[in-house]
Design a protein around this motif. Structure first.
Motif, short mmCIF file in Angstrom:
data_model
loop_
_atom_site.label_atom_id
_atom_site.label_comp_id
_atom_site.label_asym_id
_atom_site.label_seq_id
_atom_site.Cartn_x
_atom_site.Cartn_y
_atom_site.Cartn_z
N UNK A 131 -33.98 -47.92 55.53
CA UNK A 131 -32.53 -47.98 55.41
C UNK A 131 -32.00 -46.55 55.31
N UNK A 132 -31.03 -46.22 56.13
CA UNK A 132 -30.49 -44.87 56.16
C UNK A 132 -29.50 -44.68 55.01
N UNK A 133 -29.98 -44.09 53.92
CA UNK A 133 -29.15 -43.84 52.74
C UNK A 133 -29.26 -42.38 52.34
N UNK A 134 -28.25 -41.90 51.66
CA UNK A 134 -28.24 -40.55 51.12
C UNK A 134 -28.20 -40.67 49.60
N UNK A 135 -28.44 -39.55 48.90
CA UNK A 135 -28.41 -39.59 47.45
C UNK A 135 -27.46 -38.55 46.90
N UNK A 136 -26.80 -38.87 45.78
CA UNK A 136 -25.90 -37.90 45.16
C UNK A 136 -26.70 -36.82 44.42
N UNK A 137 -26.33 -35.56 44.59
CA UNK A 137 -27.06 -34.50 43.90
C UNK A 137 -26.66 -34.40 42.43
N UNK A 138 -27.57 -33.86 41.62
CA UNK A 138 -27.24 -33.46 40.25
C UNK A 138 -27.08 -31.95 40.30
N UNK A 139 -25.96 -31.47 39.79
CA UNK A 139 -25.68 -30.04 39.83
C UNK A 139 -25.48 -29.49 38.43
N UNK A 140 -26.08 -28.33 38.18
CA UNK A 140 -25.76 -27.56 36.98
C UNK A 140 -24.65 -26.61 37.41
N UNK A 141 -23.56 -26.58 36.66
CA UNK A 141 -22.42 -25.73 37.00
C UNK A 141 -22.21 -24.77 35.84
N UNK A 142 -22.43 -23.49 36.11
CA UNK A 142 -22.28 -22.46 35.08
C UNK A 142 -20.99 -21.73 35.37
N UNK A 143 -20.07 -21.71 34.41
CA UNK A 143 -18.74 -21.13 34.65
C UNK A 143 -18.49 -19.93 33.76
N UNK A 144 -17.67 -19.03 34.31
CA UNK A 144 -17.16 -17.87 33.57
C UNK A 144 -15.69 -17.73 33.92
N UNK A 145 -14.91 -17.26 32.98
CA UNK A 145 -13.49 -17.05 33.24
C UNK A 145 -12.70 -18.33 33.07
N UNK A 146 -11.55 -18.37 33.75
CA UNK A 146 -10.62 -19.49 33.62
C UNK A 146 -10.94 -20.57 34.65
N UNK A 147 -12.03 -21.27 34.45
CA UNK A 147 -12.42 -22.35 35.36
C UNK A 147 -12.04 -23.70 34.78
N UNK A 148 -11.39 -24.48 35.58
CA UNK A 148 -11.06 -25.84 35.18
C UNK A 148 -11.97 -26.78 35.95
N UNK A 149 -13.20 -26.86 35.50
CA UNK A 149 -14.22 -27.66 36.18
C UNK A 149 -13.80 -29.12 36.29
N UNK A 150 -13.15 -29.62 35.25
CA UNK A 150 -12.75 -31.03 35.24
C UNK A 150 -11.69 -31.33 36.30
N UNK A 151 -10.96 -30.33 36.76
CA UNK A 151 -9.89 -30.55 37.73
C UNK A 151 -10.41 -30.68 39.16
#
Length: 177
Positions: A131-151
């Motif tokens: 079955x042709x399926x893809x998978x969602x990645x797990x990402x580590x996101x390291x932020x500096x400064x004024x990052x609004x990751x939730x947005x």
């Protein structure tokens, strides 16, 4: 100790039942390299208005750098099993924040593993069945400064195609935008 003939037949039938489908549809199903994952997720960050640089490294792993205004992010694909969690966390310096992202859901400092593993292995099993399926990645996101990751609209991240012993052209097209 003698082995009964019915046991021998059972072993032969079991092998045939499990091996023949794998041989016919391609027995090898593996993840793409982390570098390939970085390449596939880069357009997502560009679409969110970031300037993107890759390949890069963070904690000895392939990474992507995304910059926008006063926000600097390093994005690292990590194992669904949580194997890289401690290495990444130990590489974060005091003025940085660490997030883990899976299917649009963000957690700070701790990588969720049970749900991502369930999804990952279910999709990998489906891929073994052809079955042709893809998978969602797990990402580590390291932020500096004024990052609004939730947005960020994390739900728009592409899913990643498995690699297999036969053509994945259909899977790759499924993630193009």
């Amino acid at each position: 100790m003698a082995v009964s003939s019915s046991f021998k037949v059972l072993v032969v039938v079991s092998l045939a039942v499990t091996l023949i489908p794998k041989i016919l549809i391609g027995a090898v199903v593996s993840n793409p390299t982390y570098g390939k994952v970085v390449e596939l997720i880069a357009p997502f960050f560009v679409s969110q208005g970031f300037q993107v640089t890759y390949p890069a490294q963070f904690a000895g792993k392939e990474a992507l750098i995304a910059m926008k205004d006063n926000c600097f992010m390093q994005v690292v694909p990590v194992a669904h099993q949580g194997w890289h969690q401690a290495t990444v966390r130990n590489s974060v310096v005091p003025d940085q924040r660490l997030w883990f992202q899976f299917e649009g859901h963000l957690t700070e400092q701790e990588q969720e593993t049970y749900y991502p593993l369930t999804i990952y292995y279910a999709k990998k099993a489906a891929r073994h069945l052809g079955i042709s399926v893809n998978f969602p990645p797990v990402l580590a996101v390291i932020t500096e400064g004024a990052c609004s990751v939730q947005a960020l609209n994390w739900n728009e991240l592409p899913e990643i195609p498995f690699q297999s012993g036969y053509s994945d052209a259909g899977s790759v097209k499924a993630i193009e935008r």
